[in-house]
Design a protein around this motif. Structure first.
Motif, PDB file in Angstrom:
ATOM      1  N   LYS A 221      54.760  42.855  26.670  1.00  0.00           N
ATOM      2  CA  LYS A 221      55.338  41.709  25.965  1.00  0.00           C
ATOM      3  C   LYS A 221      56.588  42.064  25.162  1.00  0.00           C
ATOM      4  CE  LYS A 221      52.159  38.748  27.246  1.00  0.00           C
ATOM      5  NZ  LYS A 221      52.467  37.558  28.086  1.00  0.00           N
ATOM      6  N   GLY A 222      57.113  43.257  25.338  1.00  0.00           N
ATOM      7  CA  GLY A 222      58.355  43.626  24.675  1.00  0.00           C
ATOM      8  C   GLY A 222      58.197  44.227  23.292  1.00  0.00           C
ATOM      9  N   PHE A 223      56.961  44.634  22.943  1.00  0.00           N
ATOM     10  CA  PHE A 223      56.714  45.247  21.642  1.00  0.00           C
ATOM     11  C   PHE A 223      56.292  46.707  21.788  1.00  0.00           C
ATOM     12  CE2 PHE A 223      55.861  40.665  20.981  1.00  0.00           C
ATOM     13  CZ  PHE A 223      56.805  40.422  19.994  1.00  0.00           C
ATOM     14  N   GLY A 224      56.810  47.347  22.809  1.00  0.00           N
ATOM     15  CA  GLY A 224      56.420  48.733  23.076  1.00  0.00           C
ATOM     16  C   GLY A 224      56.821  49.711  21.988  1.00  0.00           C
ATOM     17  N   SER A 225      57.792  49.341  21.140  1.00  0.00           N
ATOM     18  CA  SER A 225      58.197  50.246  20.064  1.00  0.00           C
ATOM     19  C   SER A 225      57.238  50.190  18.873  1.00  0.00           C
ATOM     20  CB  SER A 225      59.612  49.896  19.590  1.00  0.00           C
ATOM     21  OG  SER A 225      59.651  48.564  19.085  1.00  0.00           O
ATOM     22  N   THR A 226      56.333  49.223  18.862  1.00  0.00           N
ATOM     23  CA  THR A 226      55.341  49.134  17.792  1.00  0.00           C
ATOM     24  C   THR A 226      54.210  50.109  18.077  1.00  0.00           C
ATOM     25  OG1 THR A 226      55.864  46.803  17.382  1.00  0.00           O
ATOM     26  CG2 THR A 226      53.745  47.607  16.569  1.00  0.00           C
TER      27      THR A 226
END
Length: 826
Positions: A221-226
């Motif tokens: 969902k595009g929150f892989g840096s979290t």
């Protein structure tokens, strides 16, 4: 549990009493009062501590430092800060987040609201019902925005304590919950906030498959840096990670709670071989739970010793601020205490400076220097030291704590491995003093002599030796505490849709402004949670309610318009006092009115036992129609009204004062509007009294019949002495001075200090805040005496029944030892 040590203080009553006193002191290890003649004895000087040499070497190995932070949530501990006036609100925020000013927090951990009580309140969900998302719900967005505005480098961390009831059919470990967290992250993005870390379910273990799905979903969902933190509980997840490669890949950071001991001195910290073997960063992802002042020394130990003992690279204090009402369980825990938004009063705790001594001199991404970290003279009793260096090795700092040292000790610092030398700066905090001049104080710079820097460390101090600059201690001062004046009124329309009403703090459910129903225009306050949440607390009665107001309110009438959208009851509470820990009860009177016309006047206690004072039936109220409910308190007389008609008048002396609250009998919608609280008639208390303790039956007494300033105040059996008589005189704004008849001196909080356990004494005069007391009915003919200086109560230490026990100040806890009968003697 109280940890302040007790001290036996007796007075002389002739030779026989003196002999008994000395025997008692021998047996209990106490000490005689200064006025007492005692045998002389030689006291050995503290043993000298061997000097320490620390070589701060830039080539040292060491883990990456992740920061020192604090938690907003778990729950409701930040609620009242939102309603503070300016400039005080900004001053408090500066003390928490502004670099070079106060705590300078490096991590802010925020609760993902779930409409359920999560310790001292319920934080609202963004999605009360499936598919209806409101990204503006709650105040955590505002707090994170304020933190980022002051320190753009601060790291943000999100964690859930509970969740709306629709999720997973009541199953937290579900894809529904993962999707909910993704929606919450999307809301954060709308607020311009990037969330650096996210966890699972606070202190509820872990589900390996769920963490694996969370990690995969964040990436998709595009929150892989979290980064994912697991499991915000104990070390067991580390063992699971060692045995499950998929789980190991899904969890980026191992976060554990209270690895240095829960509400303890935090002299040592622990980890496990499995945790160390994961190779992951290890965090004390919740620690603290200590008073803002007395918790400073434990914090100073744990920030250092968490790394020394367990290689933990972050310390996150629970909570960030005590911006909650003082009838709630953890009302003084945090870095700053702020429980009077109407007066703007606040107190910066010493824990702020325990934090600042590390945060103002480091940054996340710096490296621990293992060879320059350890225990002074090789003995943890002497204190500890931890060194940090910037990634490019252009700056370094060493933090040294001597909380348990018994004597001064000398330290030599040497610099190696490419780190800068030259002039070194020294800052220190003396944790034995509350004076502002003792906190984060710059000392003389150090220059090298024969290749080393010499520093003498005093006991009970925290020092930072650094090459950095830009540090400082904020100077903003608090205004004086005051009562929330009556009459009070509020339309409950709020400032915009989806907001809290001023001063209201939800304990369960979600009370937010919404368009009024029943043909009324504008906004009203609505209970929004539509199903029983996935709970974190285990209280036997979890009905939604939100409380507000001043605990000193005694004789008054509270009234409000109510509308039920659903079959059930709307509730109006008054004289709301002590809440049981984690919402496990509430001292209050409660008027419930149902759509079917049934009404009940109830009395509840801190274990959620309800007793019925009166009940009856009126014609059905129905739903979607407005009605006016009211409760009047005048002495021990209670009157309940509905639409201007008296339902009942009863007599009950159980609770003498307290707040008001609005609620519903379950998780369904009801609306509230046009709140008013009008004063009754309260007789002034001016006069001369004996103050009889509610637990021991002993009298407040000036020790040894003393009359001098500084004479300690104790409890003692009645003897008719003038030193046991106190004259109350109103200050004209709700407070009283309490003056000893024998001495003519006021009851005084020495130094106006906020440290729990400070013994009260006779003051030198002046009638400042330290000598003014809010005298509040506690029920049963008893009163509490609340200090204007800090809001704590006059208390017989530890609930002691012993003659000579100290009268101290202590946070409100509902105990009988904090209550006093006023026996008029003149």
């Amino acid at each position: 549990m109280r940890t302040v040590p007790r001290a036996l203080r007796q007075r002389t009553r002739g030779p026989a009493a003196l002999a008994v006193l000395l025997l008692c002191l021998t047996l209990v290890g106490g000490r005689a009062p200064a006025a007492q003649a005692t045998p002389t004895a030689s006291i050995a000087a503290p043993a000298a501590i061997a000097p320490s040499t620390i070589t701060v070497d830039g080539t040292s190995p060491g883990r990456t430092f992740d920061g020192v932070g604090a938690i907003s949530g778990g729950g409701g501990n930040t609620r009242l800060l939102l309603d503070y006036p300016e400039p005080q609100r900004s001053q408090i925020l500066d003390y928490l987040f502004k670099p070079g000013y106060g705590a300078a927090l490096q991590i802010l951990k925020a609760e993902v609201g779930g409409d359920t009580n999560s310790t001292d309140g319920a934080e609202p969900s963004i999605e009360h019902t499936r598919g209806v998302v409101n990204c503006d719900n709650g105040y955590e967005w505002w707090l994170m925005e304020q933190a980022k505005a002051r320190n753009p480098a601060i790291k943000l961390y999100a964690l859930s304590w509970g969740a709306p009831g629709w999720i997973g059919g009541g199953n937290f470990w579900s894809q529904d919950m993962i999707d909910y967290l993704v929606s919450w992250l999307g809301c954060a993005h709308q607020h311009g906030l990037a969330i650096d870390y996210i966890g699972g379910w606070n202190e509820r273990g872990y589900n390996a498959g769920w963490y694996e799905n969370l990690h995969a979903t964040l990436a998709a969902k595009g929150f892989g840096s979290t980064k994912v933190v697991g499991a915000d509980d104990n070390w067991s997840i580390a063992t699971g990670m060692r045995n499950d490669s998929a789980l190991n890949s899904a969890v980026d950071i191992v976060g554990v709670h209270y690895p240095c001991g829960y509400m303890s001195a935090m002299t040592s910290c622990s980890t496990t071989p499995d945790a160390l073997a994961t190779g992951k960063q290890l965090w004390a992802s919740e620690n603290g739970s200590e008073d803002a002042d007395t918790g400073a020394a434990p914090m100073a130990r744990a920030i250092n010793r968490g790394y020394l003992d367990a290689k933990m690279t972050a310390f996150i204090n629970w909570p960030v601020v005590a911006a909650l009402y003082p009838n709630l369980g953890f009302n003084t825990m945090g870095l700053v205490t702020a429980n009077q938004p109407w007066s703007g009063a606040f107190a910066v705790g010493r824990s702020t400076w325990a934090t600042a001594q590390t945060t103002q001199f480091t940054a996340p991404g710096w490296q621990y220097l293992d060879t320059a970290s350890g225990y002074l003279a090789g003995n943890r009793a002497n204190g500890s030291y931890v060194s940090y260096a910037s990634p490019d090795r252009t700056a370094w700092s060493t933090v040294l704590e001597t909380m348990d040292a018994t004597a001064a000790q000398n330290v030599t610092l040497k610099v190696a491995g490419g780190l800068p030398g030259g002039t070194l700066h020294v800052w220190s905090t003396d944790f034995s003093s509350e004076a502002a001049t003792a906190h984060l104080v710059p000392g003389p710079d150090l220059t090298a002599v024969a290749g080393g820097y010499q520093l003498t460390l005093q006991p009970g101090h925290l020092y930072t030796v650094t090459t950095t600059t830009g540090q400082g201690a904020g100077t903003a001062a608090s205004p004086q505490r005051g009562v929330l004046a009556l009459p009070y009124s509020d339309s409950l329309a709020g400032t915009a849709t989806g907001r809290d009403a001023r001063y209201f703090s939800a304990m369960n459910g979600a009370f937010e402004t919404a368009p009024c129903a029943g043909g009324r225009s504008g906004n009203c306050l609505r209970q929004q949670a539509q199903s029983t949440p996935i709970r974190w607390t285990d209280e036997s009665a979890d009905q939604p309610y939100a409380l507000m107001g001043d605990l000193s309110w005694s004789d008054y009438t509270v009234s409000a318009d109510v509308l039920l959208e659903h079959a059930g009851t709307a509730e109006l509470l008054g004289r709301v006092g002590t809440q049981g820990r984690n919402n496990n009860g509430l001292n209050a009177y409660n008027l419930r009115v149902g759509d079917n016309g049934a009404w009940t006047l109830l009395k509840s206690d801190t274990s959620w036992s309800f007793s019925t004072l009166a009940a009856g039936t009126v014609p059905a109220l129905g739903t979607n129609t407005w009605h006016r409910v009211a409760l009047t308190f005048q002495g021990s007389t209670l009157t309940a009204k509905l639409d201007g008609v008296t339902l009942t008048t009863v007599t009950d002396a159980g609770y003498g004062a307290g707040q008001i609250a609005l609620g519903t009998g379950g998780y369904y919608s009801a609306q509230f509007s046009n709140l008013t609280v009008t004063p009754g008639t309260t007789a002034p208390l001016d006069g001369t009294y004996q103050l009889v303790n509610g637990k021991s039956g002993q009298l407040m007494d000036a020790a040894n019949q003393g009359t001098a300033a500084g004479t300690p105040v104790i409890q003692w059996g009645g003897n008719g002495g003038a030193n046991q008589r106190w004259r109350l005189a109103s200050t004209g704004d709700g407070y009283y001075t309490v003056t000893g008849v024998a001495s003519g001196r006021p009851l005084d909080l020495p130094g106006a200090g906020a440290v729990p356990g400070t013994q009260l004494d006779l003051g030198a005069g002046g009638a400042g805040a330290a000598q003014q007391w809010l005298v509040v009915p506690a029920g049963g003919g008893r009163y509490t005496l609340e200090s204007r200086a800090d809001g704590q109560l006059a208390d017989v230490e530890g609930g002691s029944l012993t003659l000579g026990a100290r009268v101290i100040q202590w946070p409100a806890n509902g105990g009988a030892n904090q209550q006093w009968q006023l026996v008029k003697v003149g």
